[in-house]
Scaffold this motif. Sequence first.
Motif, PDB file in Angstrom:
ATOM      1  N   VAL A   1      43.514  28.969  23.247  1.00  0.00           N
ATOM      2  CA  VAL A   1      44.723  29.638  23.733  1.00  0.00           C
ATOM      3  C   VAL A   1      45.447  30.328  22.586  1.00  0.00           C
ATOM      4  O   VAL A   1      45.922  31.465  22.731  1.00  0.00           O
ATOM      5  CB  VAL A   1      45.654  28.622  24.436  1.00  0.00           C
ATOM      6  N   ARG A   2      45.526  29.673  21.445  1.00  0.00           N
ATOM      7  CA  ARG A   2      46.224  30.277  20.302  1.00  0.00           C
ATOM      8  C   ARG A   2      45.510  31.530  19.805  1.00  0.00           C
ATOM      9  O   ARG A   2      46.123  32.573  19.598  1.00  0.00           O
ATOM     10  CB  ARG A   2      46.351  29.262  19.157  1.00  0.00           C
ATOM     11  N   ILE A   3      44.196  31.439  19.609  1.00  0.00           N
ATOM     12  CA  ILE A   3      43.430  32.586  19.116  1.00  0.00           C
ATOM     13  C   ILE A   3      43.305  33.661  20.187  1.00  0.00           C
ATOM     14  O   ILE A   3      43.373  34.850  19.906  1.00  0.00           O
ATOM     15  CB  ILE A   3      42.032  32.124  18.647  1.00  0.00           C
ATOM     16  N   ASN A   4      43.134  33.226  21.429  1.00  0.00           N
ATOM     17  CA  ASN A   4      43.043  34.121  22.589  1.00  0.00           C
ATOM     18  C   ASN A   4      41.939  35.165  22.429  1.00  0.00           C
ATOM     19  O   ASN A   4      42.184  36.371  22.499  1.00  0.00           O
ATOM     20  CB  ASN A   4      44.391  34.811  22.833  1.00  0.00           C
ATOM     21  N   PRO A   5      40.690  34.716  22.261  1.00  0.00           N
ATOM     22  CA  PRO A   5      39.593  35.676  22.125  1.00  0.00           C
ATOM     23  C   PRO A   5      39.282  36.349  23.457  1.00  0.00           C
ATOM     24  O   PRO A   5      39.407  35.746  24.519  1.00  0.00           O
ATOM     25  CB  PRO A   5      38.420  34.814  21.661  1.00  0.00           C
ATOM     26  N   ILE A   6      38.839  37.596  23.382  1.00  0.00           N
ATOM     27  CA  ILE A   6      38.420  38.327  24.575  1.00  0.00           C
ATOM     28  C   ILE A   6      36.955  38.041  24.890  1.00  0.00           C
ATOM     29  O   ILE A   6      36.496  38.239  26.004  1.00  0.00           O
ATOM     30  CB  ILE A   6      38.662  39.838  24.394  1.00  0.00           C
ATOM     31  N   GLU A   7      36.219  37.562  23.875  1.00  0.00           N
ATOM     32  CA  GLU A   7      34.786  37.295  24.038  1.00  0.00           C
ATOM     33  C   GLU A   7      34.425  36.060  23.230  1.00  0.00           C
ATOM     34  O   GLU A   7      34.886  35.885  22.104  1.00  0.00           O
ATOM     35  CB  GLU A   7      33.968  38.501  23.564  1.00  0.00           C
ATOM     36  N   ILE A   8      33.578  35.194  23.813  1.00  0.00           N
ATOM     37  CA  ILE A   8      33.162  33.955  23.158  1.00  0.00           C
ATOM     38  C   ILE A   8      31.646  33.944  23.051  1.00  0.00           C
ATOM     39  O   ILE A   8      30.945  34.153  24.037  1.00  0.00           O
ATOM     40  CB  ILE A   8      33.658  32.719  23.927  1.00  0.00           C
ATOM     41  N   ILE A   9      31.147  33.692  21.835  1.00  0.00           N
ATOM     42  CA  ILE A   9      29.712  33.632  21.585  1.00  0.00           C
ATOM     43  C   ILE A   9      29.361  32.200  21.228  1.00  0.00           C
ATOM     44  O   ILE A   9      29.901  31.636  20.269  1.00  0.00           O
ATOM     45  CB  ILE A   9      29.305  34.582  20.432  1.00  0.00           C
ATOM     46  N   SER A  10      28.498  31.591  22.015  1.00  0.00           N
ATOM     47  CA  SER A  10      28.124  30.197  21.757  1.00  0.00           C
ATOM     48  C   SER A  10      26.801  29.904  22.434  1.00  0.00           C
ATOM     49  O   SER A  10      26.286  30.707  23.232  1.00  0.00           O
ATOM     50  CB  SER A  10      29.200  29.237  22.289  1.00  0.00           C
ATOM     51  N   ALA A  11      26.258  28.743  22.123  1.00  0.00           N
ATOM     52  CA  ALA A  11      25.065  28.284  22.836  1.00  0.00           C
ATOM     53  C   ALA A  11      25.437  28.041  24.298  1.00  0.00           C
ATOM     54  O   ALA A  11      26.532  27.536  24.588  1.00  0.00           O
ATOM     55  CB  ALA A  11      24.533  27.011  22.189  1.00  0.00           C
ATOM     56  N   PRO A  12      24.546  28.377  25.253  1.00  0.00           N
ATOM     57  CA  PRO A  12      24.883  28.234  26.680  1.00  0.00           C
ATOM     58  C   PRO A  12      25.291  26.831  27.092  1.00  0.00           C
ATOM     59  O   PRO A  12      26.056  26.665  28.041  1.00  0.00           O
ATOM     60  CB  PRO A  12      23.578  28.661  27.378  1.00  0.00           C
ATOM     61  N   ASN A  13      24.803  25.787  26.387  1.00  0.00           N
ATOM     62  CA  ASN A  13      25.170  24.426  26.786  1.00  0.00           C
ATOM     63  C   ASN A  13      26.661  24.153  26.618  1.00  0.00           C
ATOM     64  O   ASN A  13      27.228  23.269  27.272  1.00  0.00           O
ATOM     65  CB  ASN A  13      24.358  23.404  25.993  1.00  0.00           C
ATOM     66  N   LEU A  14      27.343  24.920  25.740  1.00  0.00           N
ATOM     67  CA  LEU A  14      28.778  24.717  25.540  1.00  0.00           C
ATOM     68  C   LEU A  14      29.616  25.367  26.642  1.00  0.00           C
ATOM     69  O   LEU A  14      30.804  25.090  26.753  1.00  0.00           O
ATOM     70  CB  LEU A  14      29.210  25.271  24.177  1.00  0.00           C
ATOM     71  N   TRP A  15      29.007  26.242  27.426  1.00  0.00           N
ATOM     72  CA  TRP A  15      29.763  26.892  28.502  1.00  0.00           C
ATOM     73  C   TRP A  15      30.235  25.887  29.543  1.00  0.00           C
ATOM     74  O   TRP A  15      31.201  26.142  30.260  1.00  0.00           O
ATOM     75  CB  TRP A  15      28.909  27.938  29.191  1.00  0.00           C
ATOM     76  N   LYS A  16      29.543  24.767  29.627  1.00  0.00           N
ATOM     77  CA  LYS A  16      29.880  23.773  30.646  1.00  0.00           C
ATOM     78  C   LYS A  16      31.059  22.893  30.245  1.00  0.00           C
ATOM     79  O   LYS A  16      31.535  22.091  31.062  1.00  0.00           O
ATOM     80  CB  LYS A  16      28.650  22.896  30.920  1.00  0.00           C
ATOM     81  N   LEU A  17      31.503  23.024  29.008  1.00  0.00           N
ATOM     82  CA  LEU A  17      32.656  22.239  28.570  1.00  0.00           C
ATOM     83  C   LEU A  17      33.871  22.558  29.438  1.00  0.00           C
ATOM     84  O   LEU A  17      34.139  23.719  29.750  1.00  0.00           O
ATOM     85  CB  LEU A  17      32.984  22.543  27.109  1.00  0.00           C
TER      86      LEU A  17
END
Length: 855
Positions: free
Chosen positions: A218-234
Amino acid sequence: MRILSRFVIFRLGARGYANVVETYAPQTVLKKIRRIQLQPETPIECPDKVEILCEKKTDSKRVSLVLEQYRELQLKYPKHIILMQVGDFFEIFDNAAKNVSQVLDIGLCESRYGTTMTGFPLRTMDTYLDRLVRAGSSLVLVEQQEARPPNTAITRRVTRIITPGTITEENLLDSGTNNFMLSVEESADGYGLAWIDLSTGYFRILEIEGKELYNELVRINPIEIISAPNLWKLEEMDRFVKNHRAVLSDLEFPKDSAAFVKLFGSDFNDTTFTASELAAGLRLLNYVTATQMEKRPYIECPQRHSQQDSVRLDAAALRALEILRNNSTNTKENSLLDVIDETCTAAGSRLLIQRLQTPLLKMAEIDRRLDQLALFYEREELLTDIRSFLKKCKDLERCFQRLALNRSTGGPRDMQAIQQTLKQACEIQQRLCAVDALLAADLGHRIDSCLQLIDELERAIVDSPPSKASDGSLIRTGYSAALDELRGESVSLESRCAALVEQYRKETINRKTLGWFVEVNRSEGKLESDRFVLDGQIDKKYRYRTDELNGLNRDFAMGGEEILKEEMRIYEELRGKVIGAGDKIMATARTLAELDVIASNALLAKKRGFTRPLLKDNFEFTVENGRHPVVEHKHADVGRSFVHNSCDLGPSKRFALVTGPNMGGKSTFLRQNALIAIMAQCGMYVPADRAVLGLVDAVYTRIGASDDLSRDRSTFMVEMIETANILNQASPQSLVIMDEVGRGTAAKEGYSLAWGICKYLYSKGCRTLFATHYSDLSKLVTTFPHSQCLMSAARLDADGLYFLHQIFKGVATKSHAIEIAKLAGMPKEVLIYALEVGAIGESEKPGESGGSRVS
């Protein structure tokens, strides 16, 4: 020369280049052929260096080449939209065409390849790119290669991958907000984060505990997030993406473990970062490389964002205090940022946001900022001068980055903007260094004026350069002898052409000469001269060529090409010099942004009557006649005055129980003191007559009511979760404001919870403002030796209820709920029913004598 399979009607410009007027598809070409009285097999010759490509629908080889490449790319980038350049259009095929046509509201048709397609002209790229990116789309740009041998197949290649986080175009960005993309890497105890604003080169790295992920997002407020797909489920990731419309990227790209060293060389020291921080940074740098292809953006050497050096403001605090956005419309309007932002530049506005999100904890740095502000506050002439220079500055960071990436539009204008802004930086530097103050000189010496570069750019670039370098006419006369010579030859050709035109007018009895042709009305008959060769018939006119005109055409086209080639060579040379000074330019850009924020805060303080706070390394908290900066500003807009209130949460009174009716000003009082603490530790003057504040390490809030049905959480459950987070994390140095905790359940249980929370917070030693309607809590709270009871008062008389918005010592025994319901327009029957319930109705009525009571 090419024989056109698709007829094109064109008009020749002054330099011999064809300007397309109309193009016709095969099904309509026969009608046009009859109109211009030509046979289908009649060849139409284009001037040298002008080539109009048209592909036949029946050419199966061409069809297979274009679609084969398109479909190969679609397999490689399955979640991206492929924009394939075909001539002067970008075209999209198959199912993607249907989606794009809906987003852009443009038509679908059957392509010459027999597939569904849509598209748009190259010249409208910026308009449609804006709409596609705002819709959350990621794009693959496939462009034709201009230089190719004659009579060879058109070659195309991916030149750029456009995603929401890699946008650098001026018209696609919010000038006052960073456009961050962020990568996440899992570690044993939490996550490594790295985020970049590609449009400015800003690069930060951080390792956090697992529970901190949502607050940091929320603080950084990125418009795009790049990560391994397994982290999307967090849960935290999913919640942020849904609430903030961020894009998750799963683009496959090469992993280069040496990316840090290649980009930053010896300036980068990997021993200062953790393994997860390095992994997140590498993922992000590799992603930038993959999307920008061979182009290399400017990225500053990464720095660690230190949580230990800033006040903790979690997502709940940012939302409840409406620091960056208001809760009604989720926009900047009527937020703290909105009413305090007096910056002149886009970079200044971006820096102000960063400072509001991360108030300082180091006393020396806070005092340095306050001293700088005082310098401008006390010297009005200096403040006026510096702001007048800043208003002429362009967005130096983003102009430089677009130039570094060699974007197709804006290059010459960005170069000129850099020159003009550096020139203003010189003026600012001289003005600051002339001030008899060490602080001013220090700020001035941090500006690198790049005088030699300024002079060269000023001598080279014309006053009104084109948006594209390839359009030419961007280098001043007198800068390059070789270019001047080529231009002189072009002028000579124009003179020869003018003389030839005048001669033809005499020979053809003043008949019209059009560009490289001579036109004669058919009613006047044909020219009887071997010198004029009939070229064709257009409408009711004969068109003739001559050997002299053809020769001039070739010479002029070749000369124009040589002029453009020389201008492009000079432009690339200048671009290289600007990029070579990148570190100096970007350091100057950051200093200008800092100056803008200082000057903005000084102007705000003078306009609004703010005062310098006195910060101490203890637990004091004394505010005299404090005001809420947003509410005060909105009251002033409608001619109302704001009722100021004082607050003392020093060691002997660190816990305050605040009671009083709704609409009485309790919440405003709570919020204004939290905002005063935040503004003070940002290094700003504050809305109060006097403020002596011990540093706070965090500001925690539990204000407002909202549910989270998507996660099966009721309003009360959300309230309890937020309260638990505060109780578990607050320290004796924290400032805690709680508004009506425990109201969402049965009165007895709510009262018990509120009492337990009060006691726990008191035992923690936090400076606390606890607003409640449970007035009986005062009997228990007064047993705390370092507590106090405050109340917001209202007056009830024969004319109705009047809110004083004043905070007094004491306990409010009345909530005036029925009177407030009456003000809200509640049906009369409901009020009667309520009054009939019990003694509360009788006690709320004014006295028979018509007097008034304050409660």
